[in-house]
Design an enzyme around this catalytic site. Structure first.
Site, PDB file in Angstrom:
ATOM      1  NE  ARG A   2      -3.778   2.885  -0.650  1.00 34.67           N
ATOM      2  CZ  ARG A   2      -5.046   2.821  -0.277  1.00 34.67           C
ATOM      3  NH1 ARG A   2      -5.684   3.915   0.057  1.00 34.67           N
ATOM      4  NH2 ARG A   2      -5.693   1.674  -0.216  1.00 34.67           N
ATOM      5  CG  ASP A  62      -5.774  -6.928  -8.213  1.00 31.72           C
ATOM      6  OD1 ASP A  62      -4.707  -7.170  -7.626  1.00 31.72           O
ATOM      7  OD2 ASP A  62      -6.693  -6.259  -7.700  1.00 31.72           O
ATOM      8  CD  GLU A 109      -3.032  -1.004   0.197  1.00 30.28           C
ATOM      9  OE1 GLU A 109      -3.077   0.012  -0.520  1.00 30.28           O
ATOM     10  OE2 GLU A 109      -3.827  -1.959   0.074  1.00 30.28           O
ATOM     11  CD  GLU A 115     -10.155  -1.252  -8.838  1.00 28.97           C
ATOM     12  OE1 GLU A 115     -11.216  -0.718  -8.426  1.00 28.97           O
ATOM     13  OE2 GLU A 115      -9.144  -1.383  -8.124  1.00 28.97           O
TER      14      GLU A 115
HETATM   15  C1  DMJ Z   1      -6.180   0.718  -5.149  1.00 29.94           C
HETATM   16  O1  DMJ Z   1      -5.407   0.927  -4.036  1.00 29.94           O
HETATM   17  C2  DMJ Z   1      -5.389   0.133  -6.291  1.00 29.94           C
HETATM   18  O2  DMJ Z   1      -6.067   0.335  -7.486  1.00 29.94           O
HETATM   19  C3  DMJ Z   1      -5.106  -1.333  -6.101  1.00 29.94           C
HETATM   20  O3  DMJ Z   1      -4.470  -1.885  -7.219  1.00 29.94           O
HETATM   21  C4  DMJ Z   1      -6.391  -2.081  -5.855  1.00 29.94           C
HETATM   22  N1  DMJ Z   1      -7.193  -1.495  -4.825  1.00 29.94           N
HETATM   23  C5  DMJ Z   1      -7.399  -0.073  -4.781  1.00 29.94           C
HETATM   24  C6  DMJ Z   1      -8.607   0.421  -5.525  1.00 29.94           C
HETATM   25  O4  DMJ Z   1      -9.691  -0.372  -5.548  1.00 29.94           O
END
Ligand code: DMJ
Length: 457
Positions: A125, A248, A121, A364
């Site tokens: 971020r 993902d 995270e 997404e």
């Molecule tokens: C975000 O922090 C990023 O897109 C991550 O890859 C997946 N989860 C969240 C958004 O849903």
């Protein structure tokens, strides 16, 4: 403009051509004018979320928009929302707000904290946000912060397999939690690699690439990965393969690291992985395309679940040239959205029943809408985006910003506005409708948190 469009008076075939091309041109300019109006509305709504963060949570990680109180992930703030939102502020040309956020960051952000943080995270971020904002502003203080952060995160790779631990203490470098997943081990190279390019320190690239390769190397004989892996033994802890949360962005980064760095190993790993995903995880139901869960060793489909997180996949498909599959999967995502006028976190696509009823303001589906519109110019994707935006405003706007939903059926709210709402959801909505010169798509690659990283040599 409309007058000029309808008052063309020419002769013969010239008239016919003028009618055909003139009306195409007129439609296009009407569409563009409408798109600019929507972009302005998106910007206004973004500002509604941002100014309430400023008012009720300034200096903290996030705003809880129902209680109008601040929230810090680890008991002390790492400025999650300002760092995540800064490049959106810049792209929207909210100059005053951007300057104020940047000042807060360079004056107050310190990573010298005795606190365990989640590497994944923090990388997507904070590291991603600092790097993209550095590239947009040229403010070296942002790069210095990124370098300091990257250096403190490096300890995660000190495992017997070189796969990263989940948590690291930013001050002591101690690490913990060996049980992780491919998204957490394989979604680091865009950020660490960019940090290497910008600082001239190869170690970041090497460590993050090794983690990606070590994940790939552990794929099954049919080419799939599982969802839980132990970084000390390197063994899978389950055989559940899918494209949803936890896996993902591992696939996303195989493709994007090839694009951003021209790294041929990433290209090869992508080409060795994606056929298995399309063969074993893709599922045809009622003539619709969905992606479900399968056993990574046998390829047998085990669950027909799809959700808000899976909806990123049309973006990756279209980006990598598979527009046909991307279009079909996007239709399915939009069908899921329209079940209740807001998508649930997870559904069973065979029964079309909800499995998990929350909505976390996720980006997404908008991200995929944006990519599909960028590559196809098909106006239907702006219509899709507008519908999503209207529903988003209708059900999630509150007095003090935007709030997640506890239940997409009743529209009961939950007190949460994650930083990715400002980093991603609003950014992709804006870019979908904004003038093309807002951002040169071909010059950047978005990290998984929608931070545009510029190609560097
Ligand atoms: C975000 O922090 C990023 O897109 C991550 O890859 C997946 N989860 C969240 C958004 O849903």
């Amino acid at each position: 403009m409309l007058m000029a469009c309808t008052s063309l008076k020419l002769a013969g075939w010239v008239i016919a051509a003028a009618i055909v091309f003139g009306s195409v041109g007129c439609n296009r300019s009407r569409e563009d004018a409408h798109a600019r109006e929507v972009a302005t509305r998106v910007r206004t709504e973004f500002l509604h979320a941002w100014t309430n963060y400023e008012k009720y949570a300034w200096g903290h990680d996030a705003l809880k928009p129902l209680s109008k109180t601040p929230q810090d992930w680890y008991g002390q703030s790492l400025l999650m929302t300002p760092v995540d939102a800064l490049d959106t502020l810049i792209l929207m040309k909210l100059d005053k707000e951007a300057a104020k956020a940047k000042e807060l960051i360079v004056k107050n952000l310190s990573f010298d904290r005795d606190v365990y943080v989640k590497n994944f995270e923090i990388t997507i971020r904070l590291l991603g946000g600092l790097l993209s904002s550095y590239q947009l502003t040229n403010d070296k203080q942002l790069l210095d912060l990124a370098d300091d952060l990257g250096n403190r995160l490096l300890a995660v790779f000190n495992s017997p397999t070189a796969l990263p631990y989940v948590y690291v203490n930013l001050k002591t470098g101690q690490v913990r939690d060996a049980k992780t997943n491919p998204a957490e081990t394989g979604t680091l190279l865009l950020e660490f690699g960019t940090l290497s390019k910008l600082t001239g320190k190869p170690i970041y690239y090497e460590k993050a690439k090794r983690a990606l390769v070590e994940t790939f190397k552990r794929r099954s004989s049919i080419g799939l990965v599982g969802s839980t892996i132990n970084v000390e033994t390197g063994g899978w802890m389950d055989a559940d393969s899918h494209i949803s949360g936890g896996i993902d962005s591992y696939y996303e980064y195989l493709w994007k690291c090839w694009l951003l760095f021209g790294d041929k190993d990433c290209q090869k790993m992508w080409h060795a992985s994606i056929p298995a995903v399309n063969k074993y995880l893709a599922d045809e139901v009622r003539g619709e395309l969905w992606y479900g869960h399968a056993d990574m060793n046998t390829g047998r489909l085990t669950a027909s679940q799809y959700g808000a997180l899976d909806a990123f996949f049309p973006a990756v498909l279209t980006h990598s040239g598979d527009v046909a599959r991307a279009r079909r999967l996007q239709d399915s995502s939009f069908k899921m959205w329209n079940m209740h006028g807001i998508e649930p976190e997870i559904i069973d696509y065979k029964t079309m029943q909800i499995v998990y009823n929350g909505y976390h303001l996720r980006p997404e589906i908008v991200e995929s809408t944006y990519y599909l519109h960028h590559f196809t110019h098909d106006p239907r994707y702006r219509k899709t985006g507008e519908k999503i935006f209207e529903d988003f405003v209708k059900y999630c706007r509150v007095d003090a910003g935007y709030t997640a939903l506890q239940d997409v059926v009743t529209k009961a709210k939950r007190d949460e506005m994650e930083s990715f709402v400002l980093a991603e959801t609003f950014k992709y909505l804006y870019l979908l409708f904004a003038p093309p010169d807002t951002l040169d798509f071909d010059k950047v690659v978005f990290n998984t948190e929608a931070h545009p990283l510029r190609r560097t040599d």
